[in-house]
Structures are given as structure tokens and as C-alpha cells.
Enzyme design. Structure first.
Site: not given
Ligand code: SAH
Length: 388
Positions: A109, A123, A130, A134, A137, A239-240, A316, A359
Site C-alpha cells: 500500500e 507514504c 515486514c 513491533c 503495528c 521509530s523510538l 492508531n 501509521c
Molecule cells: N519500519 C520502519 C518504517 C515504518 S514507519 C519504521 O519502523 O520506522 C511507520 C511508523 O508508524 C513507525 O514509526 C511505526 O512505529 C509507527 N506505527 C506503527 N504502528 C502504529 C500504530 N498502530 N499507530 C501509530 N503509529 C504506528
């Protein structure tokens, strides 16, 4: 929300035959393949480059400065196709999401978000699925995973440009001005292809989106972080999500491999960081998990000395998740601590939640499923997320 299903499009032609998405060297090779003499191949490839990436043409016949004979032999051997769009959705807030087909049962997507960056950001995904898992996610719950090729990444930008009717490339009034690698996948696990895609997208003679407006987000593949900067000059996002190793191990399991110390050493080695080139730190707000004021203060301490911006992302929700989004007052109080430490407006408004485009909500089925079944599943997901 509106949903369109396009069942009329044919599957994409084999990748080798499609010139749209190739880099300059790939195009040069293709010219040789079409019978162009080796010493003229670069010049011809440059001509084609402009037609493909500046004008966005999909038909060799439109390339008026290319000899008719060559156009003929190009159209016999190659195509300039876009990948099929298996679903297009538009959110009530104007966010648009495209489910792009990359072959049998393989989809990713990409999402256009208006009013982000200079005018609007796309985006893009770097992988189908992936491998990182996480815990908060949605993409991590998807089974099929593979890297996207550079051409497949570039094609997401071309699909968006088609839909926004932004060919030829203009320097004024663009709606698509920024690219963020924040879709599906971990870009630093597919670095070579991401680098090649960035070269094509950033090329001033074509799509022309400057490296300063391209942000690559990583969950923290520390050894590749300085390399990304050296090879691309792109903006870095991390993504901290947690300020200590115990919690980060749980939220972003990659932390067990590269802990906060190693991650921050790598960030500090990112080339050319300054107040005008800052690292973006993404921090998802999870109720009762990482949202105390003490953690806000820890965050300020952790970022000391690194030119930084912080994006607080309200969590989200997605069907089946165990997490909830922090309360609004909690997010504001957290933000206030950061503001007082000198970080401006850090709360990111959720966009496209109604179409699961926000996100961490991206996830393609990428298993065998009829289009009608896919639609039904999507609508069910939407209802579930509206209830959650
Ligand atoms: N793998 C890379 C690229 C993905 S970026 C990374 O982790 O940075 C997608 C961003 O959305 C990341 O910061 C991820 O941690 C965040 N994210 C993932 N799931 C989410 C959710 N349910 N709500 C809000 N942010 C989320």
C-alpha cells in the site's frame, strides 16, 4: 470514505519488460537490448528518462524526439506500464490509499496525505509485509514478506502522480512535494533498492523531489543508519517509542539486537546533522504503556545533543490489537514537557484512519483471495476499527 475496485486491469507485465521505474543504468542496458549502439545508449537513455520521469508518458509513440524506428523496436520489446491498482480509497479527510499489485498475491500500500510537508506527502512501502513484529503495528501481523525492487518503489510515486494528475513535473503548485518511507516494511533491510529508488525519485531531470524532502524511517537497524545518510543524503526518522531498553525490547523487538546505546551512537554518526537537518523521532502514544511525564522527561534527556524533532503519534487502533491510544489530555501534557524543552508542535493528527491508512495500519492481504472477498474483509475491518 469511498472505495473503488478496478477489476478491468490486466496483471503487470513481467518486470524485465517494463521500463517505468528503472534507474539510468537499467535504461541504458535496455537501449542496448533494443539494438541501440553502445556508444549512443546513454544519450538515448537520457532522452527516454525525460519522457518517463518528467512527462510521465506510458506510450513510446509520444516520444516525439526519438527516431520512429527506435520507438517501434522499443514498443515491440518493452512497455511503460504502471502496476495495477487493486484498490483505491479516499478518506473523509482527503487522504488517499492505493493497494498496488506486484504479482500474484503480492501487494503493498501507499498513502497520499494532503497538507503534510510542503504541500502533501506520499507514504511509500519498501517491502511487502515486514519482518520486525513491533507489537503495536498492524503490518507486522502480515504473513508474506518480500523486498520491493527499486522500480516497484518508484512505481508507487508514479501511480500517485498519475492519480493526482501531476505530469509533467512542475516546480510550482505541486500537491506531491514530500516522500516518507513510512509505509510497509523496514527500508534499511532493503537498503540497496531504497538507495536506487531515491536516486530516481530525487533526479532533477525527472520526478525531481529533493533529498531534503525525502524521509526514511527506521525501527533502528543501527549498522545501516550512517550508510543511509552517506549514500542518499535523505532525512532520517527513528521509530523510538520508548526511552528505556526494557520497554523498547517489548515494543520494538529489534531493540534486543541493537539497543538504545548502539542506536544513538549510530544516529550521532549520521552525516550533516544540524539545526536545519534534524532527526525526526516518532513516538507512538500508548495508554498506560509509555505515556507518563517521567518518560517525557527521559525523552528530553535521551535526545540531548542530537538535532531533533519529535512526532508524537496517537496510537492508531487495528482489529485485534491489545493497545489503546493515550487520552488526549495525557498526550497534551506529554507534549507540554517537550515544548518546554524546546521542541515545537509535536502531536501528529491521525490521517486516513477510516480507511486504515494511518501509521501502522497498513497491511495487505497478499494471500489468494477474490476481489469481492477482499472488499468484504476490508469493510469488516473498517467497522471493527470504527467500533474500537
Ligand atoms: N519500519 C520502519 C518504517 C515504518 S514507519 C519504521 O519502523 O520506522 C511507520 C511508523 O508508524 C513507525 O514509526 C511505526 O512505529 C509507527 N506505527 C506503527 N504502528 C502504529 C500504530 N498502530 N499507530 C501509530 N503509529 C504506528
Amino acid at each position: 470514505m469511498s472505495v473503488e475496485l478496478d477489476l478491468s486491469r490486466k496483471p503487470a507485465a513481467p518486470v524485465a519488460a517494463n521500463l517505468a521505474g528503472l534507474g539510468r543504468e537499467g535504461l541504458r542496458q535496455a537501449m542496448i537490448g533494443a539494438g541501440v549502439e553502445e556508444k549512443k545508449a546513454r544519450m538515448r537513455a537520457n532522452q527516454l528518462w525525460r519522457w518517463i520521469y518528467h512527462y510521465g508518458v506510458t506510450d513510446f509513440a509520444k516520444m516525439t524526439d526519438v527516431a520512429k524506428e527506435l520507438r517501434g523496436s522499443l514498443s515491440e520489446k518493452f512497455v511503460l506500464e504502471r502496476p495495477p491498482i487493486n484498490m483505491a480509497q479516499t478518506s473523509v479527510d482527503g487522504t488517499r490509499k492505493w493497494l498496488v499489485g506486484y504479482g500474484p498475491n503480492t501487494e503493498a500500500e501507499c498513502v497520499y496525505i494532503p497538507d503534510v510537508g510542503k504541500a502533501g506527502a506520499l507514504c511509500v512501502s519498501s517491502q511487502v509485509g515486514c519482518t520486525l513484529t513491533c507489537s503495536f503495528c498492524h503490518t507486522g501481523t502480515q504473513k508474506l514478506v518480500r523486498n520491493l525492487s527499486a522500480a516497484e518503489i518508484v512505481n508507487q510515486v508514479m501511480v500517485a502522480r498519475d492519480a493526482l494528475e501531476e505530469w509533467p513535473t512542475s516546480n510550482e503548485d505541486r500537491r506531491l512535494t514530500n516522500i516518507v518511507f513510512m509505509g510497509m516494511g523496514e527500508p534499511l533491510y532493503n537498503l540497496d533498492n531504497v538507495v536506487e529508488a531515491l536516486e530516481t525519485i530525487g533526479d532533477g531531470d525527472g520526478i525531481s523531489i529533493s533529498k531534503r524532502r525525502i524521509t526514511v524511517s527506521t525501527a533502528g537497524v543501527a549498522p545501516k543508519i550512517p550508510e543511509l545518510g552517506k549514500r542518499t543524503g535523505a532525512m532520517l526518522a527513528i521509530s523510538l517509542h520508548a526511552t528505556n531498553d526494557d520497554l523498547r525490547d517489548e515494543l520494538v523487538p529489534l531493540n534486543k539486537k541493537y539497543d538504545l546505546k548502539e542506536l544513538f551512537d549510530a544516529i550521532r554518526a549520521y552525516p550533516d546533522l544540524s539545526n536545519s537537518k534534524r532527526v525526526t523521532f516518532e513516538y507512538v502514544m500508548l495508554k498506560g504503556i509509555n505515556d507518563t511525564l517521567a518518560e517525557a522527561r527521559d525523552l528530553v534527556r535521551l535526545l540531548k545533543g542530537v538535532p531533533s524533532k519529535i512526532n508524537l503519534i496517537p496510537f492508531n487502533p487495528w482489529p485485534g490489537t491489545k493497545y489503546e491510544c493515550s487520552d488526549w489530555e495525557t498526550i497534551e501534557a506529554f507534549a507540554e514537557v517537550l515544548n518546554r524543552a524546546g521542541y515545537a508542535s509535536p502531536i501528529r493528527t491521525p490521517r486516513g484512519r477510516d480507511i486504515l491508512a494511518a501509521c501502522g495500519q497498513l497491511r495487505s492481504e497478499s494471500v489468494k483471495q477474490k476481489a469481492s472477498e477482499r472488499l468484504a474483509a476490508r469493510l469488516a475491518e473498517k467497522e471493527a476499527s470504527a467500533e474500537g
